[in-house]
Design a protein around this motif. Structure first.
Motif, mmCIF file in Angstrom:
data_model
loop_
_atom_site.group_PDB
_atom_site.id
_atom_site.type_symbol
_atom_site.label_atom_id
_atom_site.label_comp_id
_atom_site.label_asym_id
_atom_site.label_seq_id
_atom_site.Cartn_x
_atom_site.Cartn_y
_atom_site.Cartn_z
ATOM 1 N N ARG A 183 54.240 30.247 25.965
ATOM 2 C CA ARG A 183 55.162 30.631 25.390
ATOM 3 C C ARG A 183 55.098 32.352 25.786
ATOM 4 N NH1 ARG A 183 52.040 31.782 19.153
ATOM 5 N NH2 ARG A 183 53.982 32.987 19.576
ATOM 6 N N GLY A 184 54.285 32.636 27.427
ATOM 7 C CA GLY A 184 54.843 33.717 27.717
ATOM 8 C C GLY A 184 53.444 34.960 27.739
ATOM 9 N N VAL A 185 52.286 34.138 26.815
ATOM 10 C CA VAL A 185 50.545 34.500 26.703
ATOM 11 C C VAL A 185 50.401 35.250 27.737
ATOM 12 C CG1 VAL A 185 48.621 34.767 25.718
ATOM 13 C CG2 VAL A 185 50.646 33.714 24.519
ATOM 14 N N GLY A 186 50.125 34.266 29.304
ATOM 15 C CA GLY A 186 49.833 34.851 30.084
ATOM 16 C C GLY A 186 50.403 35.755 31.354
ATOM 17 N N ARG A 187 51.505 35.105 31.739
ATOM 18 C CA ARG A 187 52.976 36.440 32.033
ATOM 19 C C ARG A 187 52.746 37.527 31.763
ATOM 20 N NH1 ARG A 187 55.947 37.121 35.692
ATOM 21 N NH2 ARG A 187 56.229 34.967 35.690
ATOM 22 N N ALA A 188 52.656 37.824 30.211
ATOM 23 C CA ALA A 188 52.021 39.995 29.586
ATOM 24 C C ALA A 188 50.795 39.758 29.191
ATOM 25 C CB ALA A 188 52.591 39.127 27.839
ATOM 26 N N LEU B 138 45.758 34.962 21.174
ATOM 27 C CA LEU B 138 46.614 33.978 21.745
ATOM 28 C C LEU B 138 45.963 34.060 23.053
ATOM 29 C CD1 LEU B 138 50.137 35.503 20.724
ATOM 30 C CD2 LEU B 138 49.141 33.463 19.325
ATOM 31 N N GLY B 139 45.048 34.931 23.545
ATOM 32 C CA GLY B 139 44.585 34.799 24.953
ATOM 33 C C GLY B 139 44.286 36.214 24.753
ATOM 34 N N THR B 140 42.884 35.675 26.005
ATOM 35 C CA THR B 140 42.724 37.794 26.679
ATOM 36 C C THR B 140 42.449 37.450 28.084
ATOM 37 O OG1 THR B 140 39.933 38.185 25.968
ATOM 38 C CG2 THR B 140 40.488 35.918 26.352
ATOM 39 N N ALA B 141 41.952 39.276 28.609
ATOM 40 C CA ALA B 141 41.563 39.547 29.642
ATOM 41 C C ALA B 141 40.637 40.421 29.558
ATOM 42 C CB ALA B 141 43.214 39.674 30.323
ATOM 43 N N LYS B 142 40.097 40.111 31.249
ATOM 44 C CA LYS B 142 38.950 41.776 31.513
ATOM 45 C C LYS B 142 39.372 42.125 32.774
ATOM 46 C CE LYS B 142 35.345 38.811 33.244
ATOM 47 N NZ LYS B 142 33.223 38.540 33.335
ATOM 48 N N LEU B 143 39.521 43.381 33.191
ATOM 49 C CA LEU B 143 39.337 43.764 34.294
ATOM 50 C C LEU B 143 38.049 44.665 34.311
ATOM 51 C CD1 LEU B 143 41.533 45.623 36.282
ATOM 52 C CD2 LEU B 143 42.143 47.346 33.969
ATOM 53 N N GLY B 144 38.159 45.108 35.529
ATOM 54 C CA GLY B 144 36.969 45.644 35.649
ATOM 55 C C GLY B 144 36.831 45.680 37.785
ATOM 56 N N PRO B 145 36.329 46.980 38.707
ATOM 57 C CA PRO B 145 35.811 46.602 39.901
ATOM 58 C C PRO B 145 36.038 45.491 40.315
ATOM 59 C CG PRO B 145 34.107 47.730 39.060
ATOM 60 C CD PRO B 145 35.489 47.680 37.411
ATOM 61 N N ASN B 146 35.729 45.265 42.138
ATOM 62 C CA ASN B 146 35.736 43.983 42.101
ATOM 63 C C ASN B 146 34.367 43.910 42.929
ATOM 64 O OD1 ASN B 146 37.026 41.158 43.087
ATOM 65 N ND2 ASN B 146 36.234 41.973 44.766
ATOM 66 N N HIS B 147 33.864 44.834 43.424
ATOM 67 C CA HIS B 147 32.951 45.411 44.221
ATOM 68 C C HIS B 147 32.396 46.744 43.738
ATOM 69 C CE1 HIS B 147 32.897 41.886 46.588
ATOM 70 N NE2 HIS B 147 34.899 42.131 46.137
ATOM 71 N N MET B 148 31.222 47.327 43.575
ATOM 72 C CA MET B 148 30.648 48.348 43.753
ATOM 73 C C MET B 148 30.933 49.710 44.989
ATOM 74 S SD MET B 148 29.937 47.918 40.850
ATOM 75 C CE MET B 148 28.188 49.217 39.826
#
Length: 165
Positions: A95-100, A65-75
């Motif tokens: 459908r609330g996918v972004g909020r979830a 339905l959706g996807t996200a990625k997470l990591g450090p903004n800088h080093m």
């Protein structure tokens, strides 16, 4: 809906809607003609980055339905600030996918020890995203005037959004 870590085989279900979103040229700062290979490198980077998917159902093979990625903004000394990106398949919008995904990634960032999260480039005309991030506690801390060339609205601002974790 269930959110889990991305599996390599999920890419074939992510790429069609990622390509559609990026090609529209109205919300992402990526080249609208990004190749599949480059898109996969950008969306599924190596650790410390993590990519997740929201799936419909209880098995790994269900619809993404959706996807996200997470990591450090800088080093280095700024690596305690997280960054994240999100994409919801247009067919599953509303459908609330972004909020979830947003809530999940905020919790994940906290668990990973980040102290805050910063979005570097939220297109100001992407009002649904801006409203979602505001509702999840983000503030616009700056706007780069005319930082984004929208395909129909011309040059519009890019927000930098931030919240403490």
């Amino acid at each position: 809906m269930r959110i889990r870590g991305v599996a390599s085989e999920d890419w074939v279900r992510i790429w069609p809607f990622l390509r559609e979103i990026v090609a529209a040229g109205d919300t992402y700062t990526w080249d609208p003609d990004v190749t599949e290979e480059r898109a996969r490198e950008l969306w599924m980077p190596t650790p410390p980055w993590r990519t997740v998917v929201a799936v419909d159902g209880d098995t790994d093979g269900d619809t993404v339905l959706g996807t996200a990625k997470l990591g450090p903004n800088h080093m280095g000394p700024a690596s305690h600030i997280a960054n994240a990106s999100f994409m919801v398949a247009p067919a599953h919008s509303g459908r609330g996918v972004g909020r979830a995904l947003g809530e999940y990634v905020l919790d994940l960032a906290r668990a990973d020890g980040y102290r805050a999260m910063q979005f570097n480039a939220v297109v100001e005309t992407n009002t649904r995203a801006v409203a979602l991030w505001r509702s999840l506690g983000f503030d616009v801390v700056a706007t780069l005037p005319e930082g984004f060339e929208h395909p129909t609205k011309g040059f519009v601002g890019l927000h930098i959004m931030y919240r403490r974790l």
